[in-house]
Scaffold this active site. Structure first.
Site, PDB file in Angstrom:
ATOM      1  CG  ASP A   5      90.068  32.171  76.718  1.00 41.96           C
ATOM      2  OD1 ASP A   5      89.142  31.165  76.453  1.00 41.96           O
ATOM      3  OD2 ASP A   5      90.990  32.204  77.591  1.00 41.96           O
ATOM      4  CG  HIS A  46      85.964  29.262  73.706  1.00 42.26           C
ATOM      5  ND1 HIS A  46      87.011  30.027  74.259  1.00 42.26           N
ATOM      6  CD2 HIS A  46      84.867  29.899  73.884  1.00 42.26           C
ATOM      7  CE1 HIS A  46      86.411  31.053  74.853  1.00 42.26           C
ATOM      8  NE2 HIS A  46      84.993  31.020  74.622  1.00 42.26           N
TER       9      HIS A  46
END
Length: 434
Positions: free
Chosen positions: A410, A406
């Site tokens: 995304d 992350h």
């Protein structure tokens, strides 16, 4: 007499060093050309180093557990035969002279030394002397150790066993020693394993590969912000196609047709559509990978895990993918992988369904930013939409579990990527030619 230098061979573009794990030949042993002389280990793979010539091993330049750089000479092989004893005596004499010179230099720097190993009548290798010095082992103690090496020499294992046995005994210091040796903390690896009070538990030390895997897993979790996306996939067409073609495929290609190459093909296509998954992170920089190299997690017979890599996977057709999968998987189980076979991966796929798991949350294979877990294929009741209306039918379904970093990936990219993989799998042509 000719002396051949056995060097650590090049093992791949990204492999620069290896650790010696075991000498298969000892000084004085006869060696045939292409016969394995020692075993080495990189950070991923164990392998053997064969001799390029026939002859007699007259010198080992490194010991077990030593780290060696690619291209370094690791052993000397006498290639023209002859009497071995004079050669060995000469080598021992040269090493003894070198040790005397070191002792003289050390004496110039310091009037008193904790231990003068030159007083010992035994031949002591530099490694044994270093261990003795660090552990505060005196000359008298070294003289009392029964060596298990050639001609009764004290080996690394001999002195480590001695240190272990004397841990609760006072250290004997020679009377002529001026300074008291500074206490040195014993290496962690030499600490005695905890023993169960009840005696019902068994304590087993991790093997080298398991230690490495443990280190990689902890480091990966500490490095990346792991996030997961899950999607259910209807693979009925794939199951039907494989059942219809697997026998003919094996007869024609001499290879078994599993589901893995089909999944790998879909992943390679999806990466081409979403190249943002084919990256790595270096500090504050993102590295976009030119090639699509798919790692394929494989379970080993001893329970450990290894990840061989299919290079340029997007350039392979289904037959080529099947051959690559079978080759790497077979050599992984047989312990025949080369160091370069596990290098250069840009994305990894792991099949947790092999062991019956419906889905999983795999840990990233650093420095990659994505890994896909394939769940077990199961028959499930499902709603099937048709122009005539919806109805319930039995379908072959599975879950895809996508873990991604992350920090740079995304949810939109991570979720879109795994959805694209699912779309390729569900759109598989049941009438596809081999």
């Amino acid at each position: 007499m000719a002396r051949f230098e056995l060097k650590l061979p090049k093992m791949g573009e990204s492999v620069a060093e290896a650790t010696i794990t075991n000498w298969l030949k000892e000084v004085g042993d006869k060696i045939e050309a292409d016969e394995a002389v020692l075993e080495i280990a990189t950070d991923k793979v164990d392998s053997e180093v064969p001799s390029e010539v026939s002859g007699i091993l007259v010198e080992q330049l490194f010991g077990k557990d030593d780290l060696v750089q690619v291209g370094q000479t690791i052993a000397i092989i006498e290639t023209e035969g002859g009497e071995l004893v004079p050669v060995l005596k000469q080598a021992v004499a040269q090493e003894a002279v070198a040790e005397v010179e070191k002792t003289v230099e050390a004496a110039k720097e310091s009037v008193a030394t904790p231990t003068n190993f030159s007083d010992s009548e035994k031949f002591l290798s530099p490694l044994v002397k270093n261990i003795a010095k660090e552990e505060g082992v005196s000359v008298a103690e070294l003289e009392a150790i029964s060596g298990t090496g050639k001609e009764g020499r004290v080996t690394k294992n001999d002195i480590l066993e001695h240190v272990k046995n004397r841990s609760n005994q006072p250290v004997v210091v020679p009377a002529k020693t001026v300074e008291t040796p500074k206490p040195v903390q014993a290496p962690v690896a030499q600490k005695a394993a905890p023993v169960s009070v009840s005696g019902g538990d068994e304590v087993i030390e991790m093997d080298r590969m398991r230690k490495l895997i443990a280190g990689y897993m902890v480091a990966s979790v500490q490095t990346s912000a792991h996030v997961q996306s899950f999607i259910e996939v209807d693979v009925t067409n794939i199951v039907k196609w494989r059942e219809k073609n697997k026998v003919a495929f094996e007869k024609r290609e001499g290879e078994k047709l599993t589901y893995t190459p089909i999944f790998m093909e879909a992943v390679a296509k999806a990466i081409k559509d979403y190249p943002g998954m084919n990256i790595s992170v270096d500090g504050n920089f993102i590295i976009k990978k030119k090639n699509i190299n798919l790692g394929m997690a494989a379970s080993l017979p001893n329970g450990n895990l290894i990840v061989p890599v299919i290079k340029n996977a997007d350039q392979l057709n289904l037959v080529g993918m099947a051959k690559a999968v079978n080759d790497l998987g077979g050599r992984a189980k047989a312990g025949k992988l080369k160091p370069d076979d596990t290098q250069g991966g840009t994305y990894t796929v792991t099949n947790v369904g092999t062991f019956g798991s419906v889905f999983g949350t795999p840990i990233l294979n650093q420095p990659q930013v994505g890994i896909l877990a394939l769940g077990a294929i199961r028959k499930m009741p499902a709603v099937i939409e048709t122009p005539e209306g919806d109805f319930i039918g039995i379908r072959q379904k599975m879950f895809l579990s996508h873990s991604y970093d992350h920090r740079v990936v995304d949810g939109a990219l991570g979720g879109s990527f795994v959805k694209r993989v699912a779309e390729y799998l569900e759109a598989f042509d049941v009438n596809r030619d081999l």
